[in-house]
Design a protein around this motif. Structure first.
Motif, mmCIF file in Angstrom:
data_model
loop_
_atom_site.group_PDB
_atom_site.id
_atom_site.type_symbol
_atom_site.label_atom_id
_atom_site.label_comp_id
_atom_site.label_asym_id
_atom_site.label_seq_id
_atom_site.Cartn_x
_atom_site.Cartn_y
_atom_site.Cartn_z
ATOM 1 N N ASP A 100 0.819 -1.212 0.000
ATOM 2 C CA ASP A 100 0.000 0.000 0.000
ATOM 3 C C ASP A 100 0.850 1.257 0.000
ATOM 4 O O ASP A 100 0.354 2.356 -0.248
ATOM 5 C CB ASP A 100 -0.925 0.022 1.224
ATOM 6 N N MET A 101 2.164 1.123 0.315
ATOM 7 C CA MET A 101 3.032 2.299 0.293
ATOM 8 C C MET A 101 3.134 2.832 -1.133
ATOM 9 O O MET A 101 3.483 3.973 -1.364
ATOM 10 C CB MET A 101 4.442 1.949 0.791
ATOM 11 N N GLN A 102 2.890 1.984 -2.107
ATOM 12 C CA GLN A 102 3.052 2.394 -3.497
ATOM 13 C C GLN A 102 1.755 2.135 -4.263
ATOM 14 O O GLN A 102 1.373 1.005 -4.483
ATOM 15 C CB GLN A 102 4.202 1.589 -4.131
ATOM 16 N N ASP A 103 1.091 3.228 -4.650
ATOM 17 C CA ASP A 103 -0.183 3.078 -5.367
ATOM 18 C C ASP A 103 0.082 2.660 -6.802
ATOM 19 O O ASP A 103 0.542 3.444 -7.606
ATOM 20 C CB ASP A 103 -0.955 4.395 -5.321
ATOM 21 N N THR A 104 -0.251 1.409 -7.070
ATOM 22 C CA THR A 104 0.193 0.788 -8.319
ATOM 23 C C THR A 104 -0.802 0.954 -9.464
ATOM 24 O O THR A 104 -2.000 0.813 -9.280
ATOM 25 C CB THR A 104 0.400 -0.716 -8.064
ATOM 26 N N PHE A 105 -0.269 1.233 -10.647
ATOM 27 C CA PHE A 105 -1.069 1.152 -11.873
ATOM 28 C C PHE A 105 -0.972 -0.280 -12.382
ATOM 29 O O PHE A 105 0.051 -0.670 -12.953
ATOM 30 C CB PHE A 105 -0.509 2.072 -12.968
ATOM 31 N N TRP A 106 -2.005 -1.055 -12.168
ATOM 32 C CA TRP A 106 -1.997 -2.434 -12.661
ATOM 33 C C TRP A 106 -2.441 -2.474 -14.120
ATOM 34 O O TRP A 106 -3.364 -1.766 -14.512
ATOM 35 C CB TRP A 106 -2.941 -3.305 -11.822
ATOM 36 N N LEU A 107 -1.795 -3.313 -14.916
ATOM 37 C CA LEU A 107 -2.178 -3.469 -16.323
ATOM 38 C C LEU A 107 -2.988 -4.745 -16.507
ATOM 39 O O LEU A 107 -3.972 -4.782 -17.245
ATOM 40 C CB LEU A 107 -0.927 -3.527 -17.217
ATOM 41 N N THR A 108 -2.546 -5.812 -15.837
ATOM 42 C CA THR A 108 -3.304 -7.064 -15.790
ATOM 43 C C THR A 108 -3.175 -7.539 -14.350
ATOM 44 O O THR A 108 -2.634 -6.819 -13.509
ATOM 45 C CB THR A 108 -2.704 -8.149 -16.720
ATOM 46 N N GLU A 109 -3.605 -8.749 -14.099
ATOM 47 C CA GLU A 109 -3.497 -9.255 -12.737
ATOM 48 C C GLU A 109 -2.022 -9.390 -12.321
ATOM 49 O O GLU A 109 -1.692 -9.321 -11.140
ATOM 50 C CB GLU A 109 -4.166 -10.619 -12.652
ATOM 51 N N ASP A 110 -1.138 -9.556 -13.313
ATOM 52 C CA ASP A 110 0.272 -9.800 -13.014
ATOM 53 C C ASP A 110 1.183 -8.655 -13.457
ATOM 54 O O ASP A 110 2.235 -8.432 -12.880
ATOM 55 C CB ASP A 110 0.713 -11.103 -13.703
ATOM 56 N N LEU A 111 0.778 -7.922 -14.491
ATOM 57 C CA LEU A 111 1.659 -6.882 -15.041
ATOM 58 C C LEU A 111 1.279 -5.504 -14.514
ATOM 59 O O LEU A 111 0.112 -5.211 -14.271
ATOM 60 C CB LEU A 111 1.584 -6.883 -16.571
ATOM 61 N N LEU A 112 2.287 -4.650 -14.389
ATOM 62 C CA LEU A 112 2.064 -3.324 -13.835
ATOM 63 C C LEU A 112 3.099 -2.361 -14.389
ATOM 64 O O LEU A 112 4.088 -2.775 -14.994
ATOM 65 C CB LEU A 112 2.193 -3.401 -12.306
ATOM 66 N N LEU A 113 2.861 -1.047 -14.219
ATOM 67 C CA LEU A 113 3.895 -0.066 -14.508
ATOM 68 C C LEU A 113 4.786 -0.042 -13.275
ATOM 69 O O LEU A 113 4.284 0.144 -12.159
ATOM 70 C CB LEU A 113 3.285 1.309 -14.757
ATOM 71 N N ARG A 114 6.069 -0.256 -13.434
ATOM 72 C CA ARG A 114 6.926 -0.375 -12.249
ATOM 73 C C ARG A 114 6.748 0.823 -11.337
ATOM 74 O O ARG A 114 6.672 1.962 -11.789
ATOM 75 C CB ARG A 114 8.390 -0.550 -12.650
ATOM 76 N N THR A 115 6.648 0.540 -10.042
ATOM 77 C CA THR A 115 6.413 1.606 -9.066
ATOM 78 C C THR A 115 7.721 2.160 -8.528
ATOM 79 O O THR A 115 7.731 3.162 -7.831
ATOM 80 C CB THR A 115 5.593 1.075 -7.881
ATOM 81 N N HIS A 116 8.829 1.469 -8.838
ATOM 82 C CA HIS A 116 10.151 1.934 -8.418
ATOM 83 C C HIS A 116 11.208 1.259 -9.291
ATOM 84 O O HIS A 116 10.877 0.365 -10.086
ATOM 85 C CB HIS A 116 10.402 1.665 -6.920
ATOM 86 N N THR A 117 12.454 1.697 -9.197
ATOM 87 C CA THR A 117 13.515 1.072 -10.006
ATOM 88 C C THR A 117 14.111 -0.136 -9.298
ATOM 89 O O THR A 117 14.984 -0.813 -9.852
ATOM 90 C CB THR A 117 14.627 2.098 -10.334
ATOM 91 N N SER A 118 13.618 -0.450 -8.090
ATOM 92 C CA SER A 118 14.179 -1.582 -7.346
ATOM 93 C C SER A 118 14.112 -2.925 -8.086
ATOM 94 O O SER A 118 15.009 -3.765 -7.899
ATOM 95 C CB SER A 118 13.508 -1.689 -5.973
ATOM 96 N N PRO A 119 13.067 -3.193 -8.932
ATOM 97 C CA PRO A 119 13.098 -4.463 -9.671
ATOM 98 C C PRO A 119 14.375 -4.606 -10.513
ATOM 99 O O PRO A 119 14.780 -5.739 -10.836
ATOM 100 C CB PRO A 119 11.851 -4.416 -10.562
ATOM 101 N N GLY A 120 15.004 -3.499 -10.832
ATOM 102 C CA GLY A 120 16.295 -3.546 -11.543
ATOM 103 C C GLY A 120 17.322 -4.339 -10.744
ATOM 104 O O GLY A 120 18.185 -5.028 -11.316
ATOM 105 N N GLN A 121 17.242 -4.271 -9.397
ATOM 106 C CA GLN A 121 18.163 -5.051 -8.546
ATOM 107 C C GLN A 121 18.045 -6.534 -8.868
ATOM 108 O O GLN A 121 19.049 -7.233 -9.027
ATOM 109 C CB GLN A 121 17.809 -4.871 -7.066
ATOM 110 N N ILE A 122 16.789 -7.013 -8.929
ATOM 111 C CA ILE A 122 16.540 -8.440 -9.185
ATOM 112 C C ILE A 122 17.080 -8.818 -10.562
ATOM 113 O O ILE A 122 17.756 -9.834 -10.727
ATOM 114 C CB ILE A 122 15.018 -8.734 -9.114
ATOM 115 N N ARG A 123 16.774 -7.959 -11.554
ATOM 116 C CA ARG A 123 17.219 -8.272 -12.922
ATOM 117 C C ARG A 123 18.733 -8.329 -13.017
ATOM 118 O O ARG A 123 19.285 -9.161 -13.726
ATOM 119 C CB ARG A 123 16.640 -7.259 -13.908
ATOM 120 N N VAL A 124 19.403 -7.424 -12.310
ATOM 121 C CA VAL A 124 20.873 -7.435 -12.344
ATOM 122 C C VAL A 124 21.409 -8.698 -11.673
ATOM 123 O O VAL A 124 22.273 -9.395 -12.207
ATOM 124 C CB VAL A 124 21.449 -6.181 -11.660
ATOM 125 N N MET A 125 20.882 -9.034 -10.492
ATOM 126 C CA MET A 125 21.402 -10.194 -9.749
ATOM 127 C C MET A 125 21.080 -11.507 -10.464
ATOM 128 O O MET A 125 21.793 -12.496 -10.284
ATOM 129 C CB MET A 125 20.880 -10.192 -8.313
#
Ligand code: DAH
Length: 338
Positions: free
Chosen positions: A152-177
Motif C-alpha cells: 500500500d506504500m506504493q499506489d500501483t497502476f496495474w495493467l493485468t493481474e500480473d503486469l504493472l507499470l513499475r512503481t520503483h527502479t528496485s526491480p532492476g536489482q533483481i534483474r541485475v542479480m
C-alpha cells in the motif's frame, strides 16, 4: 555506302542543336533507337551484294560506335549543365546570420547525468530495466509479499493481474542479480509510475537505484558512497545522516538526510528549521532478496539505495512545485544550461 557520310553530317549537325534531357531522348530514338536511322542501316544488309556484305557490316559498326560516342559526350555535357542549374537554384547563403535557437537539456536529464557521473567515478555501471514489470520483480522477489501492507506504500497502476507499470527502479536489482554474480556495482536509472499527484508528487517520476553486492559490504559503505554523492551534487561541506526506517527489501533500512546546504545546518525554511533534509532511502540488502536471486548471504552482502531524481533536482535548484518539471514551459527550461 556513300550515304554514310551524308548521314554522319546530318547526325552531327542535329546533335549540336539538341537542348536538354527531353530533346536528347527524342534524338536517341530517331537515330539509335530500335527503329532509328542507324539501326536501320543494319536492316539494309539484305539488299547488299554478297561480296560487299563484310565491308558493309564493318562500316555500319564503325558508324554506330562513332554515333554512340558522340551521343555519350553530348549526354554528359547536358547532365553537367542540368546539375549546375540545380546547384544554382538550391544555393544557400551561408553568410546570412542564423535565427535558430540552440536548445538545452531538461533539468531532470542534467541531474540524472550528473548523478551517473558521480557514481561512475566510484566504479558503478549502468543497467536499465523495463517500465512494464511483473509482480514478481516489482514486489514478490523484493520481499514485498502478497497482502503485505507495504504494497500500500506504493499506489500501483496495474495493467493485468500480473503486469504493472513499475512503481520503483528496485526491480532492476533483481534483474541485475539474475544476470550477474558478485561483485556487483550498478546504477539503475528509470521512469517509475504511481497513482499519486500533488505539489511534490507526480504519477510519473524518475528514480536512480543503486546496488552493491560483494564480500563484506556494510552500512558504512553505503554512508561513505552517499557522503561522496551529496558533496558532489549539493555542496562540498554537505554530510549525510542515517535514520532508521523500514523497507521490505533492506534490513536494516535507513532514511538518508543531507545537512542543509542552504543554511549550513543552522536552520532555515528549506530544512524547516531542522538543519537536515531527507533525500533518499536505502539499507543493507535483505538476505531474503539475495536468496531470491541465488546469492548466498553467508558469503556475500549488499547495500542498496533509491534516489528520487525530481526531489534532488528541486532541492538543488530551489524549485518548490514539481509541476514545473513536467509542464515544459520554455521560459523555465531555458534557465538550465549545462
Ligand atoms: N524503492 C523505494 C521507493 O521507491 C526506494 C528505495 C528504498 C530503494 C530503499 C532502495 C532501498 O534500493 O534500499 O520508495
Amino acid at each position: 555506302m556513300e550515304n554514310f557520310e551524308a548521314l554522319k553530317a546530318q547526325y552531327q549537325e542535329e546533335l549540336k542543336s539538341v537542348n536538354g534531357k527531353e530533346e536528347l531522348g527524342a534524338f536517341w530514338q530517331k537515330y539509335l533507337g530500335k527503329t532509328g536511322q542507324i539501326q536501320d542501316l543494319m536492316k539494309k544488309m539484305k539488299d547488299v551484294p554478297k561480296e560487299e556484305k563484310p565491308e558493309y557490316g564493318k562500316k555500319v559498326n564503325e558508324v554506330r560506335t562513332w554515333a554512340q560516342d558522340l551521343y555519350q559526350a553530348k549526354a554528359d555535357e547536358i547532365k553537367l549543365q542540368e546539375e549546375e542549374k540545380r546547384y544554382k537554384a538550391e544555393a544557400i547563403d551561408v553568410t546570412i546570420p542564423s535565427e535558430a535557437k540552440v536548445g538545452n537539456l531538461h533539468p531532470i536529464t542534467l541531474v540524472k547525468q550528473e548523478i551517473i557521473e558521480i557514481f561512475a567515478g566510484m566504479g558503478f555501471e549502468i543497467f536499465e530495466g523495463p517500465e512494464i514489470e511483473d509482480d514478481d520483480h516489482n514486489f514478490t522477489r523484493l520481499n514485498v509479499l502478497k497482502d503485505h501492507p507495504a504494497r500500500d506504500m506504493q499506489d500501483t497502476f496495474w495493467l493485468t493481474e500480473d503486469l504493472l507499470l513499475r512503481t520503483h527502479t528496485s526491480p532492476g536489482q533483481i534483474r541485475v542479480m539474475d544476470k550477474k554474480k558478485p561483485p556487483i556495482k550498478v546504477l539503475v536509472p528509470g521512469r517509475v509510475f504511481r497513482s499519486d499527484s500533488d505539489a511534490t508528487h507526480s504519477p510519473m517520476f524518475s528514480q536512480m537505484e543503486g546496488l552493491v553486492v560483494d564480500k563484506n559490504i556494510t552500512l558504512c559503505d553505503l554512508q561513505g558512497m552517499l557522503d561522496e554523492f551529496v558533496k558532489n551534487i549539493f555542496s562540498s561541506d554537505a554530510r549525510t545522516r542515517l535514520r532508521p526506517s523500514y523497507f521490505p527489501f533492506t534490513e536494516p533500512s535507513v532514511e538518508v538526510d543531507v545537512s542543509c546546504f542552504e543554511c549550513g545546518g543552522k536552520g532555515c525554511p528549506l530544512c524547516k528549521g531542522t538543519g537536515w533534509i531527507e533525500v533518499l532511502g536505502g539499507g543493507v540488502v535483505n538476505n531474503k532478496v539475495l536468496e531470491n536471486c541465488n546469492i548466498d548471504p553467508n558469503e556475500y552482502s549488499g547495500i542498496a539505495f533509491g534516489i528520487g531524481i525530481e526531489r534532488i533536482t528541486m532541492l538543488k535548484y530551489g524549485i518548490n512545485h514539481m509541476g514545473v518539471l513536467f509542464e515544459n514551459d520554455v521560459n523555465f527550461l531555458k534557465q538550465f544550461k549545462a
